[in-house]
Design a protein around this motif. Structure first.
Motif, PDB file in Angstrom:
ATOM      1  N   ALA A  29       0.764  -1.350  -0.020  1.00 21.29           N
ATOM      2  CA  ALA A  29      -0.241   0.106   0.020  1.00 21.29           C
ATOM      3  C   ALA A  29       0.970   1.227  -0.038  1.00 21.29           C
ATOM      4  CB  ALA A  29      -1.003   0.065   1.192  1.00 21.29           C
ATOM      5  N   LEU A  30       1.817   1.058   0.828  1.00 17.41           N
ATOM      6  CA  LEU A  30       2.927   2.432   0.798  1.00 17.41           C
ATOM      7  C   LEU A  30       3.690   2.735  -0.513  1.00 17.41           C
ATOM      8  CD1 LEU A  30       4.080   4.602   2.545  1.00 17.41           C
ATOM      9  CD2 LEU A  30       5.824   3.192   3.064  1.00 17.41           C
ATOM     10  N   ALA A  31       3.865   1.578  -1.264  1.00 19.79           N
ATOM     11  CA  ALA A  31       4.623   1.641  -2.478  1.00 19.79           C
ATOM     12  C   ALA A  31       3.453   2.208  -3.564  1.00 19.79           C
ATOM     13  CB  ALA A  31       5.119   0.355  -2.905  1.00 19.79           C
ATOM     14  N   LEU A  32       2.308   1.724  -3.575  1.00 20.32           N
ATOM     15  CA  LEU A  32       1.264   2.315  -4.355  1.00 20.32           C
ATOM     16  C   LEU A  32       1.179   3.918  -4.099  1.00 20.32           C
ATOM     17  CD1 LEU A  32      -1.501  -0.474  -4.486  1.00 20.32           C
ATOM     18  CD2 LEU A  32      -0.201   0.496  -6.475  1.00 20.32           C
ATOM     19  N   TYR A  33       1.293   4.051  -2.559  1.00 23.70           N
ATOM     20  CA  TYR A  33       0.921   5.489  -2.517  1.00 23.70           C
ATOM     21  C   TYR A  33       2.108   6.388  -3.195  1.00 23.70           C
ATOM     22  CZ  TYR A  33       2.003   9.693  -0.099  1.00 23.70           C
ATOM     23  OH  TYR A  33       2.235  10.983   0.340  1.00 23.70           O
ATOM     24  N   TRP A  34       3.252   5.936  -3.059  1.00 27.37           N
ATOM     25  CA  TRP A  34       4.339   6.674  -3.983  1.00 27.37           C
ATOM     26  C   TRP A  34       4.444   6.717  -5.274  1.00 27.37           C
ATOM     27  CZ3 TRP A  34       6.253  10.330  -0.933  1.00 27.37           C
ATOM     28  CH2 TRP A  34       6.489  10.078   0.555  1.00 27.37           C
ATOM     29  N   VAL A  35       3.731   5.721  -5.850  1.00 25.87           N
ATOM     30  CA  VAL A  35       3.590   5.645  -7.193  1.00 25.87           C
ATOM     31  C   VAL A  35       2.480   6.518  -7.762  1.00 25.87           C
ATOM     32  CG1 VAL A  35       2.948   4.131  -9.293  1.00 25.87           C
ATOM     33  CG2 VAL A  35       4.430   3.240  -7.311  1.00 25.87           C
ATOM     34  N   TYR A  36       1.432   6.629  -7.150  1.00 31.17           N
ATOM     35  CA  TYR A  36       0.261   7.379  -7.522  1.00 31.17           C
ATOM     36  C   TYR A  36       0.194   8.630  -6.664  1.00 31.17           C
ATOM     37  CZ  TYR A  36      -1.241   3.211  -9.616  1.00 31.17           C
ATOM     38  OH  TYR A  36      -1.364   2.065 -10.413  1.00 31.17           O
ATOM     39  N   PHE A  37       1.053   9.202  -5.982  1.00 29.17           N
ATOM     40  CA  PHE A  37       1.019  10.457  -5.138  1.00 29.17           C
ATOM     41  C   PHE A  37       0.869  11.279  -6.082  1.00 29.17           C
ATOM     42  CE2 PHE A  37       3.288  14.015  -3.538  1.00 29.17           C
ATOM     43  CZ  PHE A  37       2.438  14.379  -2.346  1.00 29.17           C
ATOM     44  N   ALA A  38       1.906  11.759  -7.136  1.00 33.47           N
ATOM     45  CA  ALA A  38       1.989  12.799  -8.075  1.00 33.47           C
ATOM     46  C   ALA A  38       1.045  12.713  -9.015  1.00 33.47           C
ATOM     47  CB  ALA A  38       3.261  12.459  -9.040  1.00 33.47           C
ATOM     48  N   GLU A  39       0.257  11.676  -9.525  1.00 37.51           N
ATOM     49  CA  GLU A  39      -0.821  11.556 -10.074  1.00 37.51           C
ATOM     50  C   GLU A  39      -2.150  11.998  -9.575  1.00 37.51           C
ATOM     51  OE1 GLU A  39      -1.640   8.111 -12.368  1.00 37.51           O
ATOM     52  OE2 GLU A  39       0.483   7.494 -12.346  1.00 37.51           O
ATOM     53  N   VAL A  40      -2.244  11.714  -8.227  1.00 29.23           N
ATOM     54  CA  VAL A  40      -3.458  12.285  -7.466  1.00 29.23           C
ATOM     55  C   VAL A  40      -3.356  13.700  -7.498  1.00 29.23           C
ATOM     56  CG1 VAL A  40      -4.483  12.309  -5.196  1.00 29.23           C
ATOM     57  CG2 VAL A  40      -3.713  10.115  -6.237  1.00 29.23           C
ATOM     58  N   VAL A  41      -2.272  14.216  -6.909  1.00 24.47           N
ATOM     59  CA  VAL A  41      -2.052  15.771  -6.847  1.00 24.47           C
ATOM     60  C   VAL A  41      -2.279  16.317  -8.270  1.00 24.47           C
ATOM     61  CG1 VAL A  41      -0.401  17.500  -6.318  1.00 24.47           C
ATOM     62  CG2 VAL A  41      -0.690  15.358  -4.711  1.00 24.47           C
ATOM     63  N   GLY A  42      -1.738  15.717  -9.145  1.00 26.57           N
ATOM     64  CA  GLY A  42      -1.704  16.421 -10.605  1.00 26.57           C
ATOM     65  C   GLY A  42      -3.361  16.379 -10.923  1.00 26.57           C
ATOM     66  N   LEU A  43      -4.205  15.415 -10.649  1.00 26.40           N
ATOM     67  CA  LEU A  43      -5.519  15.261 -10.998  1.00 26.40           C
ATOM     68  C   LEU A  43      -6.315  16.540 -10.259  1.00 26.40           C
ATOM     69  CD1 LEU A  43      -6.233  11.541 -11.462  1.00 26.40           C
ATOM     70  CD2 LEU A  43      -6.255  13.120 -13.078  1.00 26.40           C
TER      71      LEU A  43
END
Length: 128
Positions: A29-43
């Protein structure tokens, strides 16, 4: 086969038992967080929206214009809903609720490095 277990006692004195599969899921879950963090903020920056979840305030904490709301549900309401949604007996549901209420803030502290109970991080807190 029984899963290997280990215990952890934090600075708050709360002892939690973990199994290896639980730890693997937390790391994933933590790995997914870091992968998608930038995408979530960008969206959110591009389209706006609502981000739900315990750590949404940490993820969007520095975003200009973000409004952070903490909703604290009544314990009895949460127990009754879990009993209904998961068809569990009251005793089991109450034990799970105590464990969840203890574990989730600790996960935020350890994995996200922030204090989810810090009222200063929220614009609005709704209880009940």
């Amino acid at each position: 086969m029984l899963s290997p277990q280990f215990e952890d006692t934090g600075a708050d004195g709360i002892r939690l038992k973990f199994t290896i599969p639980t730890v693997v899921l937390a790391v994933a879950a933590l790995a997914l967080y870091w992968v998608y963090f930038a995408e979530v903020v960008g969206l959110v920056k591009g389209f706006g929206g609502v981000v739900l979840g315990r750590d949404a305030t940490a993820i969007l904490g520095s975003m200009r214009g973000a409004v952070h709301i903490r909703i604290i549900g009544d314990t009895e309401d949460r127990i009754e809903r879990a009993m209904r949604d998961h068809s569990l007996p009251r005793e089991v549901t109450e034990q799970r609720q105590v464990r969840e209420d203890r574990m989730r803030p600790r996960m935020s502290r350890r994995l996200m490095h922030w204090e989810p109970t810090d009222e200063g991080r929220y614009h609005l807190i709704r209880v009940g």
